[in-house]
Design an enzyme around this catalytic site. Structure first.
Site, short mmCIF file in Angstrom:
data_model
loop_
_atom_site.label_atom_id
_atom_site.label_comp_id
_atom_site.label_asym_id
_atom_site.label_seq_id
_atom_site.Cartn_x
_atom_site.Cartn_y
_atom_site.Cartn_z
N LYS A 125 -9.27 -6.15 11.43
CA LYS A 125 -8.24 -5.43 12.18
C LYS A 125 -8.03 -6.04 13.58
O LYS A 125 -6.92 -6.12 14.08
CB LYS A 125 -8.59 -3.94 12.28
CG LYS A 125 -8.55 -3.23 10.93
CD LYS A 125 -7.14 -3.26 10.33
CE LYS A 125 -7.03 -2.54 9.01
NZ LYS A 125 -5.67 -2.49 8.48
N TYR B 26 -14.79 -4.97 8.67
CA TYR B 26 -13.49 -4.28 8.77
C TYR B 26 -12.90 -4.48 10.18
O TYR B 26 -11.73 -4.82 10.33
CB TYR B 26 -13.67 -2.79 8.47
CG TYR B 26 -12.41 -1.97 8.55
CD1 TYR B 26 -11.43 -2.05 7.56
CD2 TYR B 26 -12.18 -1.09 9.62
CE1 TYR B 26 -10.27 -1.28 7.62
CE2 TYR B 26 -11.03 -0.32 9.69
CZ TYR B 26 -10.08 -0.42 8.69
OH TYR B 26 -8.93 0.35 8.76
N SER C 62 1.61 3.15 -2.49
CA SER C 62 1.31 4.11 -3.56
C SER C 62 0.57 5.35 -3.05
O SER C 62 0.60 6.39 -3.71
CB SER C 62 0.48 3.44 -4.65
OG SER C 62 -0.65 2.80 -4.10
N ARG C 63 -0.09 5.22 -1.90
CA ARG C 63 -0.93 6.34 -1.45
C ARG C 63 -0.96 6.40 0.07
O ARG C 63 -0.55 5.47 0.75
CB ARG C 63 -2.38 6.13 -1.93
CG ARG C 63 -2.55 6.24 -3.42
CD ARG C 63 -4.02 6.18 -3.82
NE ARG C 63 -4.58 4.85 -3.76
CZ ARG C 63 -5.68 4.52 -3.10
NH1 ARG C 63 -6.35 5.43 -2.41
NH2 ARG C 63 -6.14 3.28 -3.10
N VAL D 167 -1.93 -7.96 -3.07
CA VAL D 167 -1.52 -8.65 -1.85
C VAL D 167 -2.60 -9.59 -1.33
O VAL D 167 -2.34 -10.43 -0.46
CB VAL D 167 -1.10 -7.58 -0.80
CG1 VAL D 167 -0.84 -8.17 0.56
CG2 VAL D 167 0.14 -6.81 -1.28
N SER E 72 -5.58 -0.76 13.46
CA SER E 72 -6.51 0.39 13.51
C SER E 72 -7.10 0.49 14.91
O SER E 72 -7.12 -0.50 15.65
CB SER E 72 -7.67 0.14 12.52
OG SER E 72 -8.66 1.15 12.66
N GLY F 226 0.84 -1.21 0.00
CA GLY F 226 0.00 0.00 0.00
C GLY F 226 0.86 1.25 0.00
O GLY F 226 0.49 2.28 0.57
#
Ligand code: NAP
Length: 252
Positions: A159, A155, A14-15, A64, A142, A12
């Site tokens: 996490k 989500y 790239s951003r 990934v 998170s 991750g």
């Protein structure tokens, strides 16, 4: 420089948070594998920026969520930059949905990347780290992995799973000179929550009122010191720990 000559994979990259970690790793002297998936132009731009500033970096592409691509990525990075010292499992997606809106695909997509992807990236680098008797694995979890949030059950499950996986892996890998730890971000200003911030003008203010620091959204750069710590030898005796970088959110 805390990471001089170390070879680091940042998924991750790239951003958002991953890009900030890559830039900071570059400044700390690491050879950085900036991993993108759909935004390769951005991953290349991050790598170019690091090189322009005098560091060493190369962009790599991998989905990934696919174990075979994790294996290939680890091999390609070792070939191009050297044996891998550091893995940051940062790539993740957050698909906001109520219970009724959560389809099997929505559940699977988040689990396949956030949890399964982190495990299979770890599996791909562990043999090399064992051989070196040196490895640092940092999982980006998170505040949604230490406490629950509505409309985020899938989500949160990924996490929370990554939090306990961090501890399980540390128990198995500490004796090989491999440290596994996690950084748990609070609300960070990235593309991930841009729709929430854009669609609801009061969102940032409400998050600020719920955060002891009074800051609704931290910047990606605010997290990088914690990741550098776990990736460095300063953390050689730290195993299975979680460092919350959340403006105090989880302290209530
Ligand atoms: P972001 O800005 O949305 O960026 C997500 C990154 O993940 C991108 O680089 C993207 O690559 C990559 N990615 C997505 N799907 C992928 C896949 N299948 N394979 C490989 N890479 C993939 O997210 P962010 O806010 O920086 O979040 C980074 C991490 O921090 C995530 O794990 C997130 O859960 C966690 N986090 C974020 C916050 C927050 O408030 N932002 C809070 C707590 C935790 P491409 O663009 O190249 O496809």
């Amino acid at each position: 420089m805390k990471l001089k000559g170390r070879v680091a994979i940042v998924t991750g990259g790239s951003r958002g948070i991953g890009a900030a970690i890559c830039r900071r790793f570059g400044k700390e002297g690491a050879k950085v594998a900036v991993v993108g998936n759909t935004n390769m132009a951005k991953a290349k731009a991050v790598a170019d920026e690091i090189v322009k500033a005098g560091g060493m970096a190369k962009a790599f592409k991998a989905d990934v969520s696919k174990p075979a691509q994790c294996e290939k990525l680890a091999k390609d990075v070792a070939k191009a930059l050297g044996a891998v010292d550091i893995l940051v499992n940062n790539a993740g997606i957050f698909l906001w949905a109520s219970v009724e809106e959560t389809t099997e695909k929505l559940w699977d997509d988040q689990h396949d990347l956030n949890l399964k992807g982190a495990f299979f990236m770890t599996k791909a680098v562990v043999p090399g780290m064992k051989k070196k008797r040196h490895g640092k694995i940092v999982n980006v979890t998170s505040i949604a992995g230490v406490g629950g949030f509505p409309n985020s059950a899938a989500y949160c499950a990924t996490k929370g799973g990554l939090e306990i996986m961090t501890k399980a892996l540390c128990l198995e890998l500490a004796k090989f000179g491999i440290n596994v730890n996690s950084v748990a971000p609070g609300n960070i200003r990235t593309d991930m929550n841009a729709p929430l911030r854009k669609g609801d003008k009061g969102y940032d203010k409400r998050q600020a009122s719920l955060t002891p620091s009074g800051i609704g959204h931290l910047e990606p750069e605010d997290l990088t010191g914690a990741v550098v710590y776990f990736a460095s030898d300063d953390a050689r005796q730290t195993h299975g720990a979680t460092l919350l970088v959340d403006g105090g959110w989880a302290a209530w």
